[in-house]
Enzyme design. Structure first.
Site, PDB file in Angstrom:
ATOM      1  N   MET A 194      23.256 136.689 -37.660  1.00  0.00           N
ATOM      2  CA  MET A 194      23.365 135.953 -38.916  1.00  0.00           C
ATOM      3  C   MET A 194      24.836 135.602 -39.160  1.00  0.00           C
ATOM      4  O   MET A 194      25.242 135.354 -40.299  1.00  0.00           O
ATOM      5  CB  MET A 194      22.805 136.774 -40.076  1.00  0.00           C
TER       6      MET A 194
ATOM      7  N   HIS B 202      28.729 142.630 -32.627  1.00  0.00           N
ATOM      8  CA  HIS B 202      28.164 141.430 -32.004  1.00  0.00           C
ATOM      9  C   HIS B 202      28.833 141.149 -30.660  1.00  0.00           C
ATOM     10  O   HIS B 202      28.177 140.753 -29.696  1.00  0.00           O
ATOM     11  CB  HIS B 202      28.349 140.205 -32.917  1.00  0.00           C
TER      12      HIS B 202
ATOM     13  N   LYS C 277      22.273 149.961 -34.198  1.00  0.00           N
ATOM     14  CA  LYS C 277      22.552 150.244 -35.610  1.00  0.00           C
ATOM     15  C   LYS C 277      21.339 149.899 -36.468  1.00  0.00           C
ATOM     16  O   LYS C 277      21.023 150.585 -37.416  1.00  0.00           O
ATOM     17  CB  LYS C 277      23.776 149.454 -36.084  1.00  0.00           C
TER      18      LYS C 277
ATOM     19  N   GLN D 130      14.718 147.763 -36.703  1.00  0.00           N
ATOM     20  CA  GLN D 130      14.568 146.353 -36.300  1.00  0.00           C
ATOM     21  C   GLN D 130      14.347 146.260 -34.779  1.00  0.00           C
ATOM     22  O   GLN D 130      13.468 145.531 -34.308  1.00  0.00           O
ATOM     23  CB  GLN D 130      15.817 145.574 -36.707  1.00  0.00           C
TER      24      GLN D 130
ATOM     25  N   SER E 194      28.476 143.520 -40.828  1.00  0.00           N
ATOM     26  CA  SER E 194      28.986 142.361 -41.591  1.00  0.00           C
ATOM     27  C   SER E 194      29.143 142.740 -43.059  1.00  0.00           C
ATOM     28  O   SER E 194      29.994 142.213 -43.764  1.00  0.00           O
ATOM     29  CB  SER E 194      28.029 141.184 -41.472  1.00  0.00           C
TER      30      SER E 194
HETATM   31  O1  PAF Z   1      20.164 141.655 -37.167  1.00  0.00           O
HETATM   32  C1  PAF Z   1      20.301 140.511 -37.640  1.00  0.00           C
HETATM   33  O2  PAF Z   1      21.413 139.996 -37.788  1.00  0.00           O
HETATM   34  C2  PAF Z   1      19.071 139.714 -38.066  1.00  0.00           C
HETATM   35  O3  PAF Z   1      18.102 140.546 -38.601  1.00  0.00           O
HETATM   36  C3  PAF Z   1      18.489 138.834 -36.929  1.00  0.00           C
HETATM   37  C4  PAF Z   1      17.966 139.687 -35.784  1.00  0.00           C
HETATM   38  C5  PAF Z   1      19.544 137.885 -36.417  1.00  0.00           C
HETATM   39  C6  PAF Z   1      17.313 138.007 -37.461  1.00  0.00           C
HETATM   40  O4  PAF Z   1      17.713 137.156 -38.478  1.00  0.00           O
END
Ligand code: PAF
Length: 289
Positions: A33, A40, A152, A156, A189
């Site tokens: 995002m 990242h 982290k 998800q 972030s």
């Molecule tokens: O982890 C993230 O930044 C978001 O949940 C993702 C995987 C990009 C989906 O929008």
């Protein structure tokens, strides 16, 4: 001289990825995002290590934010993100608008049961449905061989892996270790929101997890006792509001009472108005007699 393409439309992505595939390259994908940080970059580096063509998407996905959450104020700096990606050796950035990604009314959703009920799923209704829907769409657009996620966001990562398995999506999910600041704070972030005072207190999340690891190594296996010890550490901050501190099975994410083998210790805490999450995997190894 590093060359990076950038695309805002699905059609452009399809063309660039098709050309890379025709050239025999393996496609790596890092969905983000934006507001890119060292976490990242570690995902991008992992992708570059395993794939000949690396795509990064930058899209603040509206469907994974609930009412009252930080969608509007989520940090956005496309120029800085582009420069980080270029420096890191990314081949293609995909930064679509919301209208490129979603029809006026989205009526098709992908949702994963069970694994989304506990931890963050309990406190952010609809969040994982938004994540799995946008990831399914992004996987269909980019068609990567491998997609990279951070540990982290442990829940998800597990939910995405399960979606890919259950829907027979032809890609592999690789989960990379959490990147931490020197004092232990997991990079995120959302750390940008913290004031200097709050930043100091934010270290209590990783300190609590480290204490849990230490207690388990010393033989403590009661989850109630471990959670209480972590709660005590986090409560040292008057700015901290605990959302959850949980110890769960690493595969089902169901709460457990006693540590036997591996377990996921996960927490979500608001420091001021900033919600932070962190986790570690612990494992109890009984000493052999
Ligand atoms: O982890 C993230 O930044 C978001 O949940 C993702 C995987 C990009 C989906 O929008």
């Amino acid at each position: 001289m590093l060359y990076m393409e950038s695309a805002t439309t699905i059609e452009q992505v399809r063309q660039s990825v098709a050309a890379a595939r025709t050239a025999g390259k393996r496609i790596g994908f890092v969905p983000t995002m934006g507001a890119l940080h060292a976490g990242h970059v570690s995902l991008i580096e992992a992708a570059i290590g395993r794939c000949g063509y690396v795509v990064v998407s930058i899209f603040v996905n509206p469907t994974q934010f609930g009412p009252g959450e930080d969608f509007d104020k989520y940090p956005r700096d496309l120029e800085a993100d582009m420069s980080i990606c270029k420096q890191a050796g990314v081949d293609l950035i995909f930064a679509p608008s919301a209208s490129e990604m979603y029809q006026k009314e989205n009526i098709t959703w992908v949702s994963v049961d069970k694994l989304t009920l506990n931890l963050c799923g309990k406190f952010r209704p609809g969040h994982f449905r938004g994540v799995t829907t946008v990831c399914a769409k992004l996987f269909n657009i980019v068609q990567p061989d491998i997609a990279f996620f951070g540990q982290k966001d442990a829940q998800q990562a597990l939910v995405i892996k399960r979606m890919v398995a259950d829907l027979n999506m032809p890609l592999q999910i690789v989960v990379c270790p959490t990147v931490r600041e020197p004092d232990g704070l997991a990079v995120s972030s959302r750390n940008k929101y913290l004031s200097a005072e709050e930043r100091k207190d934010a270290v209590l999340l990783s300190a609590a997890l480290a204490e849990c690891e230490k207690l388990v190594a010393a033989g403590q296996r009661s989850c109630e006792a471990l959670i209480e010890a972590m709660r005590k550490i986090i409560s040292e901050s008057s700015k901290a509001q605990i959302e959850y501190i949980s110890i769960v099975d690493t595969e089902t994410l169901a709460d457990i009472d006693v540590i036997e083998g591996r377990a996921l210790v996960a927490l979500a805490v608001k420091i001021g108005s900033t919600r932070l999450i962190d986790n570690v995997i612990i494992s109890y190894q009984p000493r052999s007699a």
